[in-house]
Design an enzyme around this catalytic site. Structure first.
Site, PDB file in Angstrom:
ATOM      1  N   LYS A   1      62.739  57.789  38.701  1.00 40.51           N
ATOM      2  CA  LYS A   1      63.575  57.328  39.113  1.00 40.51           C
ATOM      3  C   LYS A   1      64.741  57.169  37.508  1.00 40.51           C
ATOM      4  O   LYS A   1      65.273  57.646  36.153  1.00 40.51           O
ATOM      5  CB  LYS A   1      63.781  55.144  37.776  1.00 40.51           C
ATOM      6  CG  LYS A   1      64.995  54.741  38.126  1.00 40.51           C
ATOM      7  CD  LYS A   1      64.348  53.077  37.812  1.00 40.51           C
ATOM      8  CE  LYS A   1      65.430  51.966  37.788  1.00 40.51           C
ATOM      9  NZ  LYS A   1      65.706  52.144  39.233  1.00 40.51           N
TER      10      LYS A   1
HETATM   11  N1  PPE Z   1      64.504  51.083  44.751  1.00 42.98           N
HETATM   12  C1  PPE Z   1      66.138  51.701  44.047  1.00 42.98           C
HETATM   13  C2  PPE Z   1      66.414  52.505  44.690  1.00 42.98           C
HETATM   14  C3  PPE Z   1      66.626  51.209  42.808  1.00 42.98           C
HETATM   15  O1  PPE Z   1      67.766  51.883  42.110  1.00 42.98           O
HETATM   16  C4  PPE Z   1      65.710  49.906  41.876  1.00 42.98           C
HETATM   17  C5  PPE Z   1      66.004  49.350  41.299  1.00 42.98           C
HETATM   18  C6  PPE Z   1      64.688  49.428  43.080  1.00 42.98           C
HETATM   19  C7  PPE Z   1      64.166  49.977  44.077  1.00 42.98           C
HETATM   20  C8  PPE Z   1      63.837  48.255  42.772  1.00 42.98           C
HETATM   21  O2  PPE Z   1      63.100  48.612  41.487  1.00 42.98           O
HETATM   22  P1  PPE Z   1      62.617  47.429  40.686  1.00 42.98           P
HETATM   23  O3  PPE Z   1      63.709  47.095  39.814  1.00 42.98           O
HETATM   24  O4  PPE Z   1      61.476  47.842  39.738  1.00 42.98           O
HETATM   25  O5  PPE Z   1      61.706  46.307  41.683  1.00 42.98           O
HETATM   26  N2  PPE Z   1      67.324  49.543  40.571  1.00 42.98           N
HETATM   27  C9  PPE Z   1      68.043  49.448  39.392  1.00 42.98           C
HETATM   28  C10 PPE Z   1      69.679  49.817  39.043  1.00 42.98           C
HETATM   29  C11 PPE Z   1      70.097  49.537  39.681  1.00 42.98           C
HETATM   30  C12 PPE Z   1      71.609  49.919  39.440  1.00 42.98           C
HETATM   31  O6  PPE Z   1      72.358  50.174  40.702  1.00 42.98           O
HETATM   32  O7  PPE Z   1      71.845  50.517  38.238  1.00 42.98           O
HETATM   33  C13 PPE Z   1      67.827  48.244  38.967  1.00 42.98           C
HETATM   34  O8  PPE Z   1      67.697  46.871  40.124  1.00 42.98           O
HETATM   35  O9  PPE Z   1      67.733  47.437  37.996  1.00 42.98           O
END
Ligand code: PPE
Length: 308
Positions: free
Chosen positions: A157
């Site tokens: 990330k």
């Molecule tokens: N894919 C991506 C590309 C992504 O950024 C997130 C989280 C997820 C999947 C889901 O991951 P999880 O939160 O572990 O379920 N995106 C984070 C940031 C969003 C933003 O725009 O800033 C979030 O949801 O916190």
């Protein structure tokens, strides 16, 4: 964004307005950072951080992928997160830990640059809106390809990855859609710019495999476990764009978004279906500490102090 009292910065709590970095910081120039997005919910047992351990593990994995040595261990970051939530007196909030190469040499290699670590906590509503959670969002398949595993490892990330997301999000919003859906270079469905994706057809739930070079979402994992517990069949499957057009239901999920029903893909109306509704309800019951079966996912913050 809504400002709160303190930000945790390199081991100390500093005032929100004083949490500054130098403009020559490496992370600003090259997007060389890793971050997390975590939510703390107001539960019957007090403020509880959802799956904090898994988020901190992923934070470490992300740093490792970028050759970054984190100057704080998992236990220290857990304690820091608890301290920050308690100090800011927030019953529920979004948490944003971030580590980035800081001020030192200005060259891409980041040799000898310090690693700065910060944690922000602030109130943040549903990422795609409360309305979106209720009535569903509209989406458009992006003309931007999702970065491949040999371009930038999306299992990390990493801040720089989000330029790809920014382009997709901006394109979709300018065209009047709520959110983008991204395909990889081979045309398989990958994810949303900040969410993982699920498809429901004939009662079966599918989601792209992690080998699609998507972020190993903690909400994705949560949904899979909850869905299986409710008796659904969940499979990882390669999906193409037409699988979305003919799906019974599609939804996006992530920490910020929670569960957002997708009511249309490229102007094909899907509406909001019962499986999405059931999973959304079950997810919110888990994170808010209403469904005791998932209480092991809640890291309860011991004391909430009012700001001094
Ligand atoms: N894919 C991506 C590309 C992504 O950024 C997130 C989280 C997820 C999947 C889901 O991951 P999880 O939160 O572990 O379920 N995106 C984070 C940031 C969003 C933003 O725009 O800033 C979030 O949801 O916190």
């Amino acid at each position: 964004m809504l400002k709160t009292d303190k930000i945790w910065m390199n081991g100390e709590l500093v005032d929100w307005d004083d949490a500054r970095i130098h403009v020559a910081s490496h992370g600003l120039h090259y997007g060389s950072g890793v971050f997390e997005g975590i939510r703390c919910y107001e539960t019957p047992r007090g403020p509880a951080i959802f799956r904090l351990r898994e988020h901190l593990e992923r934070f470490e994995d992300s740093a490792r992928i970028l050759y970054m040595d984190l100057p704080f261990g998992r236990d220290e970051l857990r304690a820091a997160t608890h301290e920050l939530v308690a100090r800011n007196g927030l019953a529920s909030c979004y948490l944003r830990p971030m580590a980035f190469y800081g001020y030192g040499e200005l060259s891409v290699g980041a040799q000898g640059n310090p690693v700065d670590v910060v944690i922000l906590s602030f109130p943040w509503g549903a990422y795609l809106g409360e309305e979106g959670q209720r009535t569903g969002i509209t989406t458009k398949i992006s003309s931007w390809e999702r970065i491949g595993p040999n371009v930038i490892p999306h299992a990390a990330k990493a801040t720089g990855v989000y330029l790809n997301s920014l382009l997709a999000t901006t394109e979709a919003r300018r065209a009047g859609y709520d959110e983008a859906i991204m395909l990889n270079a081979e045309g398989y469905v990958a994810d949303g710019p900040g969410e993982n994706i699920f498809v429901v057809r004939d009662g079966r739930i599918s989601t792209p495999p992690l080998s699609m070079s998507i972020l190993p979402g903690i909400t994705r994992d949560t949904i899979i476990q909850i869905a299986q517990d409710l008796g659904f069949v969940v499979e990882e499957a390669l999906l193409i764009r037409t699988d979305l057009y003919v799906a019974d239901e599609v939804f996006l999920c992530g920490t910020a978004t929670e569960v957002a029903p997708v009511r249309a893909v490229d102007d094909r109306e899907l509406g909001v279906g019962p499986v999405t509704r059931e999973l959304q309800k079950a997810y919110l019951a888990a994170v808010n500490g209403i469904d005791e079966r998932w209480s092991h996912w809640l890291d309860v913050v011991d004391a909430v102090h009012a700001p001094a």
